[in-house]
Scaffold this active site. Structure first.
Site, PDB file in Angstrom:
ATOM      1  CG  ASP A   1      -1.791  -1.289   1.240  1.00  0.00           C
ATOM      2  OD1 ASP A   1      -2.932  -1.243   0.765  1.00  0.00           O
ATOM      3  OD2 ASP A   1      -1.299  -2.335   1.704  1.00  0.00           O
TER       4      ASP A   1
ATOM      5  CG  ASP B   1      -4.208  -1.110  -2.762  1.00  0.00           C
ATOM      6  OD1 ASP B   1      -4.685  -1.700  -3.758  1.00  0.00           O
ATOM      7  OD2 ASP B   1      -4.904  -0.751  -1.795  1.00  0.00           O
TER       8      ASP B   1
ATOM      9  CG  ASN C   1      -8.571  -2.567  -3.063  1.00  0.00           C
ATOM     10  OD1 ASN C   1      -7.638  -2.966  -2.358  1.00  0.00           O
ATOM     11  ND2 ASN C   1      -9.242  -1.464  -2.789  1.00  0.00           N
TER      12      ASN C   1
ATOM     13  CG  HIS D   1      -4.205  -6.007  -1.730  1.00  0.00           C
ATOM     14  ND1 HIS D   1      -3.260  -5.098  -1.307  1.00  0.00           N
ATOM     15  CD2 HIS D   1      -5.417  -5.368  -1.631  1.00  0.00           C
ATOM     16  CE1 HIS D   1      -3.851  -3.954  -0.985  1.00  0.00           C
ATOM     17  NE2 HIS D   1      -5.164  -4.099  -1.166  1.00  0.00           N
TER      18      HIS D   1
ATOM     19  CG  HIS E   1      -9.883  -2.516   4.451  1.00  0.00           C
ATOM     20  ND1 HIS E   1     -10.874  -1.884   3.750  1.00  0.00           N
ATOM     21  CD2 HIS E   1      -8.731  -1.886   4.125  1.00  0.00           C
ATOM     22  CE1 HIS E   1     -10.351  -0.901   3.023  1.00  0.00           C
ATOM     23  NE2 HIS E   1      -9.051  -0.874   3.236  1.00  0.00           N
TER      24      HIS E   1
ATOM     25  CG  HIS F   1      -7.235  -4.594   1.857  1.00  0.00           C
ATOM     26  ND1 HIS F   1      -7.481  -3.714   0.823  1.00  0.00           N
ATOM     27  CD2 HIS F   1      -8.456  -4.955   2.346  1.00  0.00           C
ATOM     28  CE1 HIS F   1      -8.791  -3.555   0.675  1.00  0.00           C
ATOM     29  NE2 HIS F   1      -9.396  -4.291   1.588  1.00  0.00           N
TER      30      HIS F   1
ATOM     31  CG  HIS G   1      -3.631   1.789   4.380  1.00  0.00           C
ATOM     32  ND1 HIS G   1      -3.883   2.957   3.693  1.00  0.00           N
ATOM     33  CD2 HIS G   1      -3.881   0.794   3.491  1.00  0.00           C
ATOM     34  CE1 HIS G   1      -4.273   2.685   2.456  1.00  0.00           C
ATOM     35  NE2 HIS G   1      -4.289   1.363   2.319  1.00  0.00           N
TER      36      HIS G   1
END
Length: 332
Positions: free
Chosen positions: A50, A83, A121, A215, A224, A250, A252
């Site tokens: 990310d 990401d 994503n 991910h 999430h 995913h 952070h």
């Protein structure tokens, strides 16, 4: 003068030849690469996720510390948990974001090793084929991004899994986001084939350590949270094949959950840039070994008998260490 179309075709043929050299006979259809361990049989690598924000949100600071730790550990490669480019992936192979978020950021000598990347994503919101293109490898030979693939590093085998197509909401409730599903549909066929390939690869593996990289989270106390589709469709395969580590981004943050249901360690390294979301769900403290709501990265060192994991913040401070071992059985 060679046209851009011809250059693209030449690059594609070269990459196809590269894959042909690296793929070995297997019932799994996943591309397979060899990555030699050190002469003493050990292996070390960094994990970051990310991250792709053109140096912003402390991405540059994290990259700087990765260079220092990478030098200290004499790392063999780097794993990106996806990401890779915010907010909407790449627009094409000529997108300046590839330089501004990758080439010009991870400049330390220790980071000029192979990068193994999965898609997140946000990457699916752009031109997915651009990140998969062999043209990017011509621009920077460190870059390797495929949907799903295998890296055989002798003492450890890594299965990189394309997790975004598993998640229902990207298909049923996309809001204002547009996703590039070329190469995915029919979706259920894609997922079923990937499940079979991952299961086959893990069953065939003779490596001492089995590591799966994706991910999306499977277990997480972050914003999430758990990815229920992966818990239903991927986790049973990991448990049945006695996977040691599941590594993801995913969320952070930096996170380590030690499962009480199996031997799997859930390791989140999603602190490559924007973090500090300020929300964390309660988790059983017997399982939660680390939760850090900030930027940073992770290191992994592996021998035939031991795995050592460390998490670092954006200043290079060690936040958490964890080790496990396996007995080395002599051949009879």
């Amino acid at each position: 003068m060679v046209s851009l179309w011809n250059k693209t075709m030449i690059a594609t043929l070269m990459f196809t030849a590269l894959l042909s050299c690296c793929v070995f006979p297997s019932t799994a259809e996943l591309p397979r690469f060899d990555h030699k361990a050190k002469a003493d049989g050990s292996l070390s690598f960094l994990v970051v996720g990310d991250w792709g924000r053109r140096g912003g949100y402390n991405q540059t600071e994290v990259a700087y510390q990765m260079g220092i730790i990478g030098e200290e550990l004499d790392i063999d490669f780097i794993i990106s948990t996806g990401d890779n480019f915010y907010d909407n992936g790449l627009t094409g192979v000529d997108d300046a974001a590839f330089f501004e978020s990758f080439v010009n950021i991870y400049t330390a000598p220790a980071l000029h090793k192979q990068w193994y990347n999965v898609l997140g994503n946000h990457d699916y919101r752009g031109d997915v084929e651009a990140q998969l293109s062999p043209i990017l490898r011509e621009i920077d030979s460190r870059w390797l991004c495929l949907r799903s693939f295998i890296v055989d590093a002798e003492i450890a085998e890594f299965i990189f899994v394309d997790t975004t197509p598993f998640v229902d909401k990207y298909f049923t409730d996309p809001e204002d986001d547009v996703y590039d599903w070329s190469g995915i549909r029919p979706r259920q066929n894609y997922i079923a084939n990937l499940q079979n390939d991952v299961d086959s690869a893990l069953r065939e593996s003779t490596s001492k350590w089995k590591i799966v990289v994706g991910h999306h989270t499977i277990k997480s106390a972050g914003s999430h949270g758990n990815t229920h589709e992966l818990a239903l469709q991927l986790l049973p395969i990991l448990e049945a094949n006695k996977v040691d580590l599941y590594i993801n981004g995913h969320d952070h943050c930096l996170e380590h959950i030690s499962s009480s249901d199996s031997g799997i360690q859930y390791l989140t390294s999603g602190g490559g840039s924007k973090a500090w979301r300020g929300d964390v769900s309660w988790w059983n403290p017997m399982e939660m070994k680390l939760y850090y709501d900030g930027q940073g990265f992770m290191s992994v060192q592996i021998t035939k008998t031991e795995v050592d994991i460390a998490f670092y913040d954006a200043f290079g401070n060690v936040l958490h260490k964890w080790s496990t071992s396996k007995q080395l059985y002599a051949a009879v």
